[in-house]
Design a protein around this motif. Sequence first.
Motif, PDB file in Angstrom:
ATOM      1  N   ARG A  13       0.854  -1.199   0.000  1.00 17.57           N
ATOM      2  CA  ARG A  13       0.000   0.000   0.000  1.00 17.57           C
ATOM      3  C   ARG A  13       0.885   1.243   0.000  1.00 17.57           C
ATOM      4  NH1 ARG A  13      -3.763  -1.827   4.859  1.00 17.57           N
ATOM      5  NH2 ARG A  13      -1.698  -2.314   5.575  1.00 17.57           N
ATOM      6  N   ILE A  14       1.184   1.732  -1.175  1.00 15.88           N
ATOM      7  CA  ILE A  14       2.046   2.900  -1.326  1.00 15.88           C
ATOM      8  C   ILE A  14       1.187   4.070  -1.785  1.00 15.88           C
ATOM      9  CG2 ILE A  14       4.042   3.862  -2.538  1.00 15.88           C
ATOM     10  CD1 ILE A  14       4.985   0.921  -2.937  1.00 15.88           C
ATOM     11  N   TRP A  15       1.068   5.095  -0.934  1.00 17.83           N
ATOM     12  CA  TRP A  15       0.252   6.256  -1.275  1.00 17.83           C
ATOM     13  C   TRP A  15       1.008   7.158  -2.228  1.00 17.83           C
ATOM     14  CZ3 TRP A  15      -4.517   5.474  -0.238  1.00 17.83           C
ATOM     15  CH2 TRP A  15      -4.883   4.703   0.866  1.00 17.83           C
ATOM     16  N   GLN A  16       0.306   7.664  -3.244  1.00 20.35           N
ATOM     17  CA  GLN A  16       0.940   8.528  -4.237  1.00 20.35           C
ATOM     18  C   GLN A  16       0.498   9.978  -4.122  1.00 20.35           C
ATOM     19  OE1 GLN A  16       0.001   6.512  -7.984  1.00 20.35           O
ATOM     20  NE2 GLN A  16       2.169   6.078  -8.173  1.00 20.35           N
ATOM     21  N   THR A  17      -0.786  10.193  -3.945  1.00 24.74           N
ATOM     22  CA  THR A  17      -1.289  11.562  -3.948  1.00 24.74           C
ATOM     23  C   THR A  17      -2.636  11.609  -3.265  1.00 24.74           C
ATOM     24  OG1 THR A  17      -1.681  13.514  -5.350  1.00 24.74           O
ATOM     25  CG2 THR A  17      -2.461  11.401  -6.191  1.00 24.74           C
ATOM     26  N   GLY A  18      -3.132  12.805  -3.070  1.00 25.08           N
ATOM     27  CA  GLY A  18      -4.442  12.943  -2.451  1.00 25.08           C
ATOM     28  C   GLY A  18      -4.874  14.387  -2.386  1.00 25.08           C
ATOM     29  N   MET A  19      -6.116  14.570  -2.002  1.00 22.83           N
ATOM     30  CA  MET A  19      -6.707  15.896  -1.870  1.00 22.83           C
ATOM     31  C   MET A  19      -7.601  15.882  -0.636  1.00 22.83           C
ATOM     32  SD  MET A  19      -5.479  17.391  -4.551  1.00 22.83           S
ATOM     33  CE  MET A  19      -6.403  18.896  -4.728  1.00 22.83           C
ATOM     34  N   ALA A  20      -7.820  17.072  -0.076  1.00 20.32           N
ATOM     35  CA  ALA A  20      -8.747  17.218   1.045  1.00 20.32           C
ATOM     36  C   ALA A  20      -9.677  18.384   0.740  1.00 20.32           C
ATOM     37  CB  ALA A  20      -8.004  17.454   2.346  1.00 20.32           C
ATOM     38  N   TYR A  21     -10.936  18.215   1.113  1.00 21.95           N
ATOM     39  CA  TYR A  21     -11.957  19.216   0.838  1.00 21.95           C
ATOM     40  C   TYR A  21     -12.816  19.404   2.081  1.00 21.95           C
ATOM     41  CZ  TYR A  21     -10.883  17.639  -3.929  1.00 21.95           C
ATOM     42  OH  TYR A  21     -10.253  17.291  -5.086  1.00 21.95           O
ATOM     43  N   ILE A  22     -13.320  20.621   2.286  1.00 26.56           N
ATOM     44  CA  ILE A  22     -14.283  20.852   3.355  1.00 26.56           C
ATOM     45  C   ILE A  22     -15.493  21.580   2.779  1.00 26.56           C
ATOM     46  CG2 ILE A  22     -12.502  20.912   5.143  1.00 26.56           C
ATOM     47  CD1 ILE A  22     -12.936  23.934   5.339  1.00 26.56           C
ATOM     48  N   ALA A  50     -19.911  20.436  -5.613  1.00 25.14           N
ATOM     49  CA  ALA A  50     -19.537  21.845  -5.763  1.00 25.14           C
ATOM     50  C   ALA A  50     -19.403  22.568  -4.432  1.00 25.14           C
ATOM     51  CB  ALA A  50     -20.570  22.557  -6.639  1.00 25.14           C
ATOM     52  N   SER A  51     -20.112  22.136  -3.399  1.00 22.17           N
ATOM     53  CA  SER A  51     -20.047  22.819  -2.103  1.00 22.17           C
ATOM     54  C   SER A  51     -18.742  22.530  -1.344  1.00 22.17           C
ATOM     55  CB  SER A  51     -21.238  22.432  -1.235  1.00 22.17           C
ATOM     56  OG  SER A  51     -21.233  21.033  -0.995  1.00 22.17           O
ATOM     57  N   TYR A  52     -17.995  21.528  -1.776  1.00 26.11           N
ATOM     58  CA  TYR A  52     -16.732  21.175  -1.117  1.00 26.11           C
ATOM     59  C   TYR A  52     -15.583  21.981  -1.717  1.00 26.11           C
ATOM     60  CZ  TYR A  52     -18.544  17.256   1.591  1.00 26.11           C
ATOM     61  OH  TYR A  52     -19.209  16.482   2.505  1.00 26.11           O
ATOM     62  N   GLU A  53     -14.795  22.627  -0.859  1.00 24.08           N
ATOM     63  CA  GLU A  53     -13.660  23.447  -1.283  1.00 24.08           C
ATOM     64  C   GLU A  53     -12.354  22.737  -0.969  1.00 24.08           C
ATOM     65  OE1 GLU A  53     -14.158  27.745  -0.050  1.00 24.08           O
ATOM     66  OE2 GLU A  53     -15.624  26.743   1.256  1.00 24.08           O
ATOM     67  N   GLU A  97       0.319  25.771   1.313  1.00 26.40           N
ATOM     68  CA  GLU A  97      -0.099  27.096   0.861  1.00 26.40           C
ATOM     69  C   GLU A  97      -0.450  28.009   2.032  1.00 26.40           C
ATOM     70  OE1 GLU A  97      -2.704  27.304  -2.660  1.00 26.40           O
ATOM     71  OE2 GLU A  97      -2.726  25.115  -2.559  1.00 26.40           O
ATOM     72  N   ASP A  98      -0.376  29.307   1.777  1.00 25.58           N
ATOM     73  CA  ASP A  98      -0.851  30.308   2.716  1.00 25.58           C
ATOM     74  C   ASP A  98      -1.935  31.082   1.989  1.00 25.58           C
ATOM     75  OD1 ASP A  98      -1.229  32.033   4.826  1.00 25.58           O
ATOM     76  OD2 ASP A  98       0.451  33.337   4.292  1.00 25.58           O
ATOM     77  N   ASN A  99      -3.138  30.542   2.005  1.00 22.90           N
ATOM     78  CA  ASN A  99      -4.244  31.142   1.268  1.00 22.90           C
ATOM     79  C   ASN A  99      -5.421  31.394   2.208  1.00 22.90           C
ATOM     80  OD1 ASN A  99      -5.361  28.585   1.682  1.00 22.90           O
ATOM     81  ND2 ASN A  99      -4.857  27.879  -0.374  1.00 22.90           N
ATOM     82  N   GLU A 100      -6.519  31.850   1.669  1.00 29.44           N
ATOM     83  CA  GLU A 100      -7.694  32.171   2.477  1.00 29.44           C
ATOM     84  C   GLU A 100      -8.205  30.941   3.231  1.00 29.44           C
ATOM     85  OE1 GLU A 100     -11.838  32.100   3.440  1.00 29.44           O
ATOM     86  OE2 GLU A 100     -11.105  31.145   1.616  1.00 29.44           O
ATOM     87  N   MET A 101      -8.177  29.779   2.586  1.00 35.14           N
ATOM     88  CA  MET A 101      -8.665  28.556   3.235  1.00 35.14           C
ATOM     89  C   MET A 101      -7.805  28.195   4.447  1.00 35.14           C
ATOM     90  SD  MET A 101     -10.656  25.980   3.600  1.00 35.14           S
ATOM     91  CE  MET A 101     -11.636  25.806   2.129  1.00 35.14           C
ATOM     92  N   VAL A 102      -6.483  28.269   4.295  1.00 35.85           N
ATOM     93  CA  VAL A 102      -5.576  27.927   5.392  1.00 35.85           C
ATOM     94  C   VAL A 102      -5.781  28.901   6.551  1.00 35.85           C
ATOM     95  CG1 VAL A 102      -3.143  27.778   6.070  1.00 35.85           C
ATOM     96  CG2 VAL A 102      -3.905  26.768   3.909  1.00 35.85           C
ATOM     97  N   ARG A 103      -5.937  30.187   6.252  1.00 31.27           N
ATOM     98  CA  ARG A 103      -6.175  31.177   7.317  1.00 31.27           C
ATOM     99  C   ARG A 103      -7.518  30.925   7.995  1.00 31.27           C
ATOM    100  NH1 ARG A 103      -3.393  34.013   3.447  1.00 31.27           N
ATOM    101  NH2 ARG A 103      -5.219  34.938   2.488  1.00 31.27           N
ATOM    102  N   TRP A 104      -8.539  30.488   7.223  1.00 37.56           N
ATOM    103  CA  TRP A 104      -9.828  30.158   7.826  1.00 37.56           C
ATOM    104  C   TRP A 104      -9.705  28.946   8.741  1.00 37.56           C
ATOM    105  CZ3 TRP A 104     -13.222  26.067   8.009  1.00 37.56           C
ATOM    106  CH2 TRP A 104     -14.489  26.352   8.530  1.00 37.56           C
ATOM    107  N   LEU A 105      -8.941  27.942   8.325  1.00 40.32           N
ATOM    108  CA  LEU A 105      -8.748  26.768   9.178  1.00 40.32           C
ATOM    109  C   LEU A 105      -8.093  27.163  10.501  1.00 40.32           C
ATOM    110  CD1 LEU A 105      -7.571  24.154   6.529  1.00 40.32           C
ATOM    111  CD2 LEU A 105      -9.755  24.163   7.766  1.00 40.32           C
ATOM    112  N   ASP A 106      -7.198  28.139  10.456  1.00 43.18           N
ATOM    113  CA  ASP A 106      -6.507  28.602  11.664  1.00 43.18           C
ATOM    114  C   ASP A 106      -7.427  29.430  12.555  1.00 43.18           C
ATOM    115  OD1 ASP A 106      -4.663  29.443  13.584  1.00 43.18           O
ATOM    116  OD2 ASP A 106      -3.736  30.917  12.272  1.00 43.18           O
ATOM    117  N   SER A 164       2.039  24.698   7.426  1.00 40.01           N
ATOM    118  CA  SER A 164       1.232  24.656   8.641  1.00 40.01           C
ATOM    119  C   SER A 164       0.621  23.275   8.773  1.00 40.01           C
ATOM    120  CB  SER A 164       0.105  25.690   8.576  1.00 40.01           C
ATOM    121  OG  SER A 164       0.624  26.988   8.396  1.00 40.01           O
ATOM    122  N   VAL A 165       0.583  22.774  10.004  1.00 40.26           N
ATOM    123  CA  VAL A 165      -0.018  21.472  10.258  1.00 40.26           C
ATOM    124  C   VAL A 165      -1.398  21.699  10.859  1.00 40.26           C
ATOM    125  CG1 VAL A 165       0.154  19.275  11.478  1.00 40.26           C
ATOM    126  CG2 VAL A 165       2.222  20.406  10.643  1.00 40.26           C
ATOM    127  N   ALA A 166      -2.420  21.260  10.140  1.00 35.44           N
ATOM    128  CA  ALA A 166      -3.799  21.342  10.622  1.00 35.44           C
ATOM    129  C   ALA A 166      -4.216  19.947  11.077  1.00 35.44           C
ATOM    130  CB  ALA A 166      -4.730  21.852   9.534  1.00 35.44           C
TER     131      ALA A 166
END
Length: 195
Positions: A13-22, A50-53, A97-106, A164-166
């Motif tokens: 089981r070797i992970w290659q890539t992924g994405m996360a959405y909220i 579409a509602s997931y970012e 990244e340091d974007n609007e989403m990351v700042r919102w998570l913080d 940043s680690v969330a």
Amino acid sequence: MADAQGFDVDVARIWQTGMAYIDRTPDAVLLDAAGRTALVAADGKIVVPASYENVGLWTKDGGPEEGRESEDPTEFYQPGYEIGGATSRTVALTLAEDNEMVRWLDTGKTPVAGEMTVGGGNDHRFPLLIVQKRRDGAIRLRNGYARVSEFAPESADRGTLESSVATFKWSEADELGDDLYWERVVPATVTVPAG
């Protein structure tokens, strides 16, 4: 194919890539059975509602790190006797990244143009969707209610990526009296979208 000793690296089981959405929409809910099925299209691609970012890029070594948060155990006066504290499942992502989403998570706040958003913690509960692709083509899908339990910027060293680690804490089923988490592995080769 297994070697003479019976080892088969092709099934590792070797992970290659992924994405996360909220999903930050008011009154957001988890994907129902139809929504879960619709995540994997007929052509094998992942189709995110579409509602997931997208939360943004992860660092190379910053893929989902599973963990548990534990409450302090109850210790008795007599040495050697204790009752373990409750535990909650967590998953941590190292965000590049340091974007609007990351700042919102913080902070839990959407930045206003021209203003600095100061933290105070994010108390929002929201649906979190994590999609991971393995080398063998399998896809792991997870969707559950989560909260940001910890947000920690990493040190800013010269010439290195500041990230940043969330840490997301999955809501427990007894917290709201509902089925708050699901997971499945799709054993087909699919394409994870770039964003």
